[in-house]
Design a protein around this motif. Structure first.
Motif, PDB file in Angstrom:
ATOM      1  N   SER A  37       0.850  -1.184   0.000  1.00 54.83           N
ATOM      2  CA  SER A  37       0.000   0.000   0.000  1.00 54.83           C
ATOM      3  C   SER A  37       0.887   1.235   0.000  1.00 54.83           C
ATOM      4  CB  SER A  37      -0.929   0.013   1.217  1.00 54.83           C
ATOM      5  OG  SER A  37      -1.871   1.075   1.119  1.00 54.83           O
ATOM      6  N   ALA A  38       0.329   2.347  -0.461  1.00 49.96           N
ATOM      7  CA  ALA A  38       1.082   3.601  -0.505  1.00 49.96           C
ATOM      8  C   ALA A  38       0.098   4.745  -0.695  1.00 49.96           C
ATOM      9  CB  ALA A  38       2.098   3.592  -1.643  1.00 49.96           C
ATOM     10  N   THR A  39       0.537   5.938  -0.345  1.00 46.19           N
ATOM     11  CA  THR A  39      -0.264   7.139  -0.576  1.00 46.19           C
ATOM     12  C   THR A  39      -0.549   7.285  -2.063  1.00 46.19           C
ATOM     13  OG1 THR A  39       0.770   8.200   1.324  1.00 46.19           O
ATOM     14  CG2 THR A  39      -0.347   9.636  -0.254  1.00 46.19           C
ATOM     15  N   LYS A  40      -1.776   7.663  -2.393  1.00 46.51           N
ATOM     16  CA  LYS A  40      -2.175   7.827  -3.785  1.00 46.51           C
ATOM     17  C   LYS A  40      -2.786   9.208  -3.975  1.00 46.51           C
ATOM     18  CE  LYS A  40      -4.732   5.479  -7.483  1.00 46.51           C
ATOM     19  NZ  LYS A  40      -5.625   4.340  -7.815  1.00 46.51           N
ATOM     20  N   SER A  41      -2.319   9.909  -4.979  1.00 51.33           N
ATOM     21  CA  SER A  41      -2.754  11.286  -5.207  1.00 51.33           C
ATOM     22  C   SER A  41      -4.241  11.347  -5.537  1.00 51.33           C
ATOM     23  CB  SER A  41      -1.950  11.904  -6.358  1.00 51.33           C
ATOM     24  OG  SER A  41      -2.367  13.219  -6.621  1.00 51.33           O
ATOM     25  N   GLY A  42      -4.968  12.184  -4.797  1.00 46.93           N
ATOM     26  CA  GLY A  42      -6.354  12.479  -5.120  1.00 46.93           C
ATOM     27  C   GLY A  42      -7.367  11.420  -4.756  1.00 46.93           C
ATOM     28  N   SER A  43      -6.971  10.340  -4.073  1.00 48.40           N
ATOM     29  CA  SER A  43      -7.927   9.299  -3.714  1.00 48.40           C
ATOM     30  C   SER A  43      -7.442   8.550  -2.484  1.00 48.40           C
ATOM     31  CB  SER A  43      -8.129   8.319  -4.873  1.00 48.40           C
ATOM     32  OG  SER A  43      -6.937   7.636  -5.166  1.00 48.40           O
ATOM     33  N   ASN A  44      -8.353   7.767  -1.882  1.00 53.34           N
ATOM     34  CA  ASN A  44      -7.976   6.956  -0.731  1.00 53.34           C
ATOM     35  C   ASN A  44      -6.940   5.916  -1.143  1.00 53.34           C
ATOM     36  OD1 ASN A  44      -9.865   8.423   0.637  1.00 53.34           O
ATOM     37  ND2 ASN A  44     -11.210   6.693   1.116  1.00 53.34           N
ATOM     38  N   LEU A  45      -6.037   5.603  -0.234  1.00 54.72           N
ATOM     39  CA  LEU A  45      -5.007   4.624  -0.566  1.00 54.72           C
ATOM     40  C   LEU A  45      -5.611   3.236  -0.716  1.00 54.72           C
ATOM     41  CD1 LEU A  45      -4.357   3.049   2.372  1.00 54.72           C
ATOM     42  CD2 LEU A  45      -3.207   5.219   2.804  1.00 54.72           C
TER      43      LEU A  45
END
Length: 296
Positions: A52-60
């Motif tokens: 998992s990782a941070t995702k731009s503009g949406s929930n991870l």
């Protein structure tokens, strides 16, 4: 993460004799955002990895990664995180598992300046169930200042994190039942929040590598059957004249084979390459022999 093409990249490695064999590199569609470590964990009962990782503009999301019969890493499923109330402000996940399909995810809530943790389960068909979210601290964890492992002897998760405004590094146990988290006792590792990484070297063999900024140390961590935490004597594991500048903004990860060796640890510095994660694993095969040869 390859931010130029909005992908997370993955590949497998294994040893053939003394040679390292690399699998083919593959990509998962993911618009990565940030400079924090990508979370990666292996669940033995499910026999797959979860990333998992941070995702731009949406929930991870959660990305399932499996090895096929040719030892190539594949991505058979991506799962949207279903925790109630989570938003795009929930970032920089850290993952852990008990090896039987029960997972924990620690994240920082950048909207409220807090660190939180939540439990979920996965099955072999990639179905997920989601628990409630518990706040650990009213401060956001910086890169590599928190970690999670599972101790199979005490049957407890062990976490490290920076605690509230008194700026100490705490080690705490917790139990999970039906995705419900019960926090146990905690103890202070040091009176500062700096890079640290818990490691398990087999049942009951828990330790932590941590930075004081001027040096790196390894310290044994004892978990009692009731969940209480006792810290052992610290051992310095670096040459301060060579590596004196380690801090909370460096890539920092401890790995172990998990082969009942409490002192089998290592530390790595990814320098500016902060996106990677390590997952130590040990795979066993049967021994066979006949009257002319043996393989061991």
């Amino acid at each position: 993460a390859n931010t130029n093409i909005n992908q997370l990249r993955h590949r497998s490695f294994y040893y053939s004799g003394l040679s390292v064999v690399q699998g083919s590199e593959s990509g998962i569609s993911h618009n990565y955002q940030g400079t924090q470590r990508i979370a990666l964990v292996y669940d033995e009962s499910l026999d797959f990895f979860v990333a998992s990782a941070t995702k731009s503009g949406s929930n991870l999301p959660l990305h399932v990664i499996e090895l096929n019969s040719s030892a190539q890493s594949t991505n058979p499923a991506t799962i949207s995180v279903g925790f109630s109330g989570w938003t795009v402000n929930y970032k920089d996940p850290i993952l852990a598992t008990n090896g039987s399909g029960q997972f924990l995810m620690m994240i920082k809530d950048t909207g409220n300046g807090a660190t939180k943790i939540a439990a979920f389960t996965l099955d072999s068909s990639y179905n997920a169930s989601w628990g409630s979210t518990v706040q650990l601290s009213n401060r956001e964890q910086s890169n590599d200042t928190s970690s999670i492992v599972y101790d199979s002897l005490s049957q407890r998760f062990v976490i490290s994190y920076g605690a509230n405004n008194n700026a100490t590094t705490e080690i705490q146990t917790l139990t999970v039942s039906n995705n419900s988290i019960t926090l146990g006792s905690s103890t202070t590792l040091q009176s500062a929040v700096r890079a640290n990484s818990l490691v398990v070297g087999g049942p009951g063999n828990v330790g932590i590598t941590y930075s004081t900024y001027s040096a790196l140390f390894y310290k044994p961590v004892s978990i009692a059957s009731n969940g209480s935490v006792t810290l052992g004597t610290a051992v310095q594991i670096n040459n301060p004249s060579a590596n004196s500048g380690w801090d909370a903004n460096r890539g920092f990860k401890t790995a172990s084979t998990g082969a009942n060796l409490s002192n089998f640890v290592s530390y790595v510095n990814f320098s500016n390459y902060q996106y990677a994660d390590l997952e130590g694993a040990e795979f066993s095969g049967s021994l066979t022999s006949n009257n002319t040869s043996s393989i061991g």
